[in-house]
Design a protein around this motif. Structure first.
Motif, PDB file in Angstrom:
ATOM      1  N   UNK A 261       0.833  -1.211   0.000  1.00  0.00           N
ATOM      2  CA  UNK A 261       0.000   0.000   0.000  1.00  0.00           C
ATOM      3  C   UNK A 261       0.866   1.259   0.000  1.00  0.00           C
ATOM      4  N   UNK A 262       1.847   1.316   0.906  1.00  0.00           N
ATOM      5  CA  UNK A 262       2.654   2.518   1.020  1.00  0.00           C
ATOM      6  C   UNK A 262       3.524   2.771  -0.191  1.00  0.00           C
ATOM      7  N   UNK A 263       4.087   1.716  -0.757  1.00  0.00           N
ATOM      8  CA  UNK A 263       5.016   1.911  -1.863  1.00  0.00           C
ATOM      9  C   UNK A 263       4.326   2.109  -3.198  1.00  0.00           C
ATOM     10  N   UNK A 264       3.114   1.625  -3.369  1.00  0.00           N
ATOM     11  CA  UNK A 264       2.348   1.997  -4.558  1.00  0.00           C
ATOM     12  C   UNK A 264       2.133   3.505  -4.578  1.00  0.00           C
ATOM     13  N   UNK A 265       1.779   4.065  -3.436  1.00  0.00           N
ATOM     14  CA  UNK A 265       1.577   5.513  -3.358  1.00  0.00           C
ATOM     15  C   UNK A 265       2.898   6.262  -3.504  1.00  0.00           C
ATOM     16  N   UNK A 266       3.955   5.747  -2.885  1.00  0.00           N
ATOM     17  CA  UNK A 266       5.250   6.420  -2.947  1.00  0.00           C
ATOM     18  C   UNK A 266       5.793   6.432  -4.374  1.00  0.00           C
ATOM     19  N   UNK A 267       5.659   5.335  -5.085  1.00  0.00           N
ATOM     20  CA  UNK A 267       6.155   5.278  -6.463  1.00  0.00           C
ATOM     21  C   UNK A 267       5.432   6.285  -7.344  1.00  0.00           C
ATOM     22  N   UNK A 268       4.116   6.354  -7.223  1.00  0.00           N
ATOM     23  CA  UNK A 268       3.355   7.333  -8.016  1.00  0.00           C
ATOM     24  C   UNK A 268       3.761   8.755  -7.658  1.00  0.00           C
ATOM     25  N   UNK A 269       3.926   9.017  -6.367  1.00  0.00           N
ATOM     26  CA  UNK A 269       4.298  10.368  -5.932  1.00  0.00           C
ATOM     27  C   UNK A 269       5.696  10.733  -6.433  1.00  0.00           C
TER      28      UNK A 269
ATOM     29  N   UNK B  63      15.311   9.041  -7.842  1.00  0.00           N
ATOM     30  CA  UNK B  63      15.624   7.670  -7.426  1.00  0.00           C
ATOM     31  C   UNK B  63      14.766   7.166  -6.273  1.00  0.00           C
ATOM     32  N   UNK B  64      13.860   7.981  -5.775  1.00  0.00           N
ATOM     33  CA  UNK B  64      12.849   7.452  -4.850  1.00  0.00           C
ATOM     34  C   UNK B  64      11.891   6.503  -5.565  1.00  0.00           C
ATOM     35  N   UNK B  65      11.757   6.659  -6.879  1.00  0.00           N
ATOM     36  CA  UNK B  65      10.880   5.751  -7.633  1.00  0.00           C
ATOM     37  C   UNK B  65      11.422   4.323  -7.633  1.00  0.00           C
ATOM     38  N   UNK B  66      12.662   4.070  -8.084  1.00  0.00           N
ATOM     39  CA  UNK B  66      13.154   2.684  -7.989  1.00  0.00           C
ATOM     40  C   UNK B  66      13.249   2.175  -6.555  1.00  0.00           C
ATOM     41  N   UNK B  67      13.462   3.087  -5.590  1.00  0.00           N
ATOM     42  CA  UNK B  67      13.514   2.663  -4.186  1.00  0.00           C
ATOM     43  C   UNK B  67      12.164   2.076  -3.765  1.00  0.00           C
ATOM     44  N   UNK B  68      11.092   2.768  -4.110  1.00  0.00           N
ATOM     45  CA  UNK B  68       9.758   2.251  -3.777  1.00  0.00           C
ATOM     46  C   UNK B  68       9.467   0.960  -4.530  1.00  0.00           C
ATOM     47  N   UNK B  69       9.913   0.875  -5.782  1.00  0.00           N
ATOM     48  CA  UNK B  69       9.652  -0.325  -6.579  1.00  0.00           C
ATOM     49  C   UNK B  69      10.305  -1.556  -5.952  1.00  0.00           C
ATOM     50  N   UNK B  70      11.544  -1.414  -5.472  1.00  0.00           N
ATOM     51  CA  UNK B  70      12.183  -2.606  -4.878  1.00  0.00           C
ATOM     52  C   UNK B  70      11.409  -3.109  -3.670  1.00  0.00           C
ATOM     53  N   UNK B  71      10.946  -2.206  -2.822  1.00  0.00           N
ATOM     54  CA  UNK B  71      10.162  -2.648  -1.667  1.00  0.00           C
ATOM     55  C   UNK B  71       8.865  -3.320  -2.112  1.00  0.00           C
ATOM     56  N   UNK B  72       8.276  -2.848  -3.194  1.00  0.00           N
ATOM     57  CA  UNK B  72       7.086  -3.506  -3.746  1.00  0.00           C
ATOM     58  C   UNK B  72       7.424  -4.912  -4.231  1.00  0.00           C
ATOM     59  N   UNK B  73       8.515  -5.026  -4.984  1.00  0.00           N
ATOM     60  CA  UNK B  73       8.916  -6.330  -5.510  1.00  0.00           C
ATOM     61  C   UNK B  73       9.169  -7.305  -4.363  1.00  0.00           C
ATOM     62  N   UNK B  74       9.877  -6.832  -3.341  1.00  0.00           N
ATOM     63  CA  UNK B  74      10.188  -7.699  -2.211  1.00  0.00           C
ATOM     64  C   UNK B  74       8.902  -8.179  -1.526  1.00  0.00           C
ATOM     65  N   UNK B  75       7.972  -7.273  -1.299  1.00  0.00           N
ATOM     66  CA  UNK B  75       6.734  -7.647  -0.608  1.00  0.00           C
ATOM     67  C   UNK B  75       5.911  -8.619  -1.444  1.00  0.00           C
ATOM     68  N   UNK B  76       5.775  -8.364  -2.737  1.00  0.00           N
ATOM     69  CA  UNK B  76       5.013  -9.285  -3.589  1.00  0.00           C
ATOM     70  C   UNK B  76       5.638 -10.674  -3.584  1.00  0.00           C
TER      71      UNK B  76
END
Length: 554
Positions: free
Chosen positions: A273-281, A296-309
């Motif tokens: 939930x948090x990183x979907x919003x962070x990536x868009x922002x 580079x906050x975008x790829x940072x949020x993406x990695x946390x999304x990938x890890x959680x999925x």
């Protein structure tokens, strides 16, 4: 001047500037002095409340507070823009620009150009002769970091900055900004060779006092979340973690940072939930001098999304996020970007035990990145390539990857980056352990993997990564289970889960080890947990294995 005199001076200074709107709820910015850039201001979004009196005009004071809030959210490019738009005759505006040119707690390092600019900004601030001793001390603290800009000595710079920030904190103990910046600096100087909570505990104690005086202070909340991002503190002050997630609803880092804690807790829905919003922002707040780059906050949020999925067995969702990252042009060419490009592809292959995919990973890509500056990101890709090769019995390829890890570790240690070097060393030990195993030396394999678990446990987790590429205890469990030693394997998986809760493969490994021990109740418990984790997962074979066992056990 002694401590009490400084404190009296600070209180008097605050009184003189009370009319300058020192306590300001930072919303979308438009002042009589002109409207700030909407990206820098995070238009239509709150940022929190700060109080930092400066001896400049009321308009500059308001703009300064707004820029400072962005700095406390580690929104560095936008904060720099905001400080730059303040009246250039304001000395503290130049201090602010300098403070955006290095990123405590992040793996990025200031370039030679950034060091030269930071030095120039603090010299300009000094030339403007700020009126208060307090302002002069803040400028001197920034100067301590940028001193001798031609010398590459990042950790000496950070140590000097911490010492200078502590002097301000002791001189002005009631100054919230002095407290939060000292706490941040203290976190930044956490030793690389110990997982001790000492720095985190001290920083948290300081920050809590600020938070109690100003529960809307963005720095107090943000840095408390960082302080709690260590083993043993992740359950503390969760109400502040949740509050920080809400205080700046359009700020990418504020949306992302609480997910560091949710990752430690294994709360994958909250991480997603948090990183979907962070990536868009992050996509809405570009970086670069002309705003031409994806921050580079975008790829940072993406990695946390990938890890959680991946921990939910939702491999298709993880793959979609990796594709989103790799198809996004103009990524900011920083350490973080390099790390996340390397790490997401490594995780995707290794978590699925897709060894052929792992072996096909080509380190040092994409070629536009300056890989000679990014040893640890390259090491992650080398490790994935080598581990895939080892599992496929491609000994030569795995050995070559191991030799490159050794070279990267040596170069990183020589550069003074001990934390990165220790992380590379863990990867090297893990790969060497698996190589020893496939060569038939079980004793050496177990010893090297146990060495990896001990080094990993004694090394702080850098904030750039949600977790190790693969936890050493989980790899130890895999190794022991493959050796036919289920009892110590189960203990290793349980140790991995204590460090990194709700990991799909650790739960699965524990279930399989329990079956090998004929411990059906324990196996049923772990398989049940796996089914809960993978409720919406697509890792079909493993989830079907769990369903079949649970249904037979009823």
């Amino acid at each position: 001047m002694n401590t009490h005199s400084h404190a009296r001076a600070a209180r008097a200074h605050v009184g003189l500037l009370a009319s300058a709107a020192l306590s300001i709820v930072l919303c979308s910015i438009a002042s009589s002095a002109g409207e700030l850039d909407p990206h820098a201001a995070h238009a239509h979004g709150s940022l929190g409340t700060v109080e930092f009196p400066i001896s400049c005009s009321p308009a500059a004071q308001q703009q300064f507070n707004q820029a400072l809030a962005l700095l406390h959210h580690m929104t560095y490019p936008q904060a720099r823009t905001a400080f730059t738009q303040i009246d250039p005759r304001c000395a503290m505006a130049h201090w602010g620009i300098a403070m955006t040119l290095f990123q405590p707690l992040w793996p990025t390092r200031p370039t030679a150009a950034a060091l030269r600019r930071g030095w120039a900004e603090v010299q300009r601030a000094k030339t403007l002769q700020p009126q208060s001793e307090r302002e002069r001390l803040y400028i001197a603290a920034a100067e301590a970091f940028f001193l001798e800009p031609e010398i590459n000595d990042y950790w000496r710079r950070v140590a000097r900055w911490e010492e200078a920030q502590e002097r301000i904190y002791r001189a002005f103990p009631e100054d919230s900004e002095a407290a939060v910046f000292y706490a941040l600096a203290h976190l930044a100087t956490t030793p690389a060779n110990s997982a001790s909570r000492e720095h985190a505990d001290r920083a948290a104690d300081i920050l809590l006092h600020v938070y109690q005086r100003n529960p809307e202070h963005p720095g107090a909340m943000h840095y408390l979340v960082h302080a709690n991002d260590v083993p043993g503190r992740e359950h503390e002050l969760l109400e502040i973690t949740r509050k920080y997630e809400q205080i700046a609803p359009n700020n990418p880092h504020a949306l992302h940072m609480p997910t560091h804690i949710y990752t430690r807790l294994g709360d994958w829905d909250a991480v997603i939930r948090g990183n979907l919003r962070a990536a868009d922002a992050a996509l809405a707040h570009p970086a670069g001098e002309r705003g031409e780059l994806v921050w580079d906050e975008f790829p940072h949020a993406i990695e946390y999304l990938v890890y959680a999925h991946l921990q939910q067995g939702a491999d298709s969702a993880a793959a979609a996020q990796i594709q989103r990252l790799r198809s996004t042009p103009q990524l900011e060419p920083t350490f973080k970007t390099a790390f996340h490009l390397a790490s997401t592809q490594a995780r995707y292959a290794l978590e699925r035990h897709a060894w052929t995919e792992a072996m096909r990973i080509r380190p040092r890509e994409p070629a536009y990145l300056e890989w000679d500056r990014f040893a640890w990101p390259e090491a992650v890709a080398q490790f994935a390539h080598g581990l895939g090769a080892a599992h496929l019995r491609e000994i030569e390829a795995a050995t070559t990857a191991g030799a490159r890890l050794d070279a990267l570790e040596t170069a990183t240690r020589k550069s003074g980056e001990d934390l990165f070097a220790r992380n590379i060393r863990v990867l090297h030990l893990e790969l060497d352990a698996w190589l020893a195993y496939v060569r038939g030396d079980r004793k050496a394999a177990a010893k090297q993997m146990q060495d990896a678990t001990q080094l990993e446990a004694a090394t702080p987790k850098p904030p750039v990564t949600p977790a190790p590429t693969l936890p050493a205890n989980e790899l130890l469990g895999d190794l022991l289970l493959d050796m036919g030693r289920p009892e110590p394997a189960l203990a290793a998986y349980k140790a991995a889960l204590r460090q990194y809760p709700n990991r799909f493969n650790s739960v699965l490994g524990a279930a399989r080890a329990a079956i090998a021990l004929s411990d059906r109740p324990t196996a049923q418990s772990f398989y049940g947990a796996l089914l809960q984790l993978g409720e919406h997962g697509t890792r079909t074979a493993e989830l079907q294995e769990a369903k079949s066992f649970v249904s037979r056990s009823r």
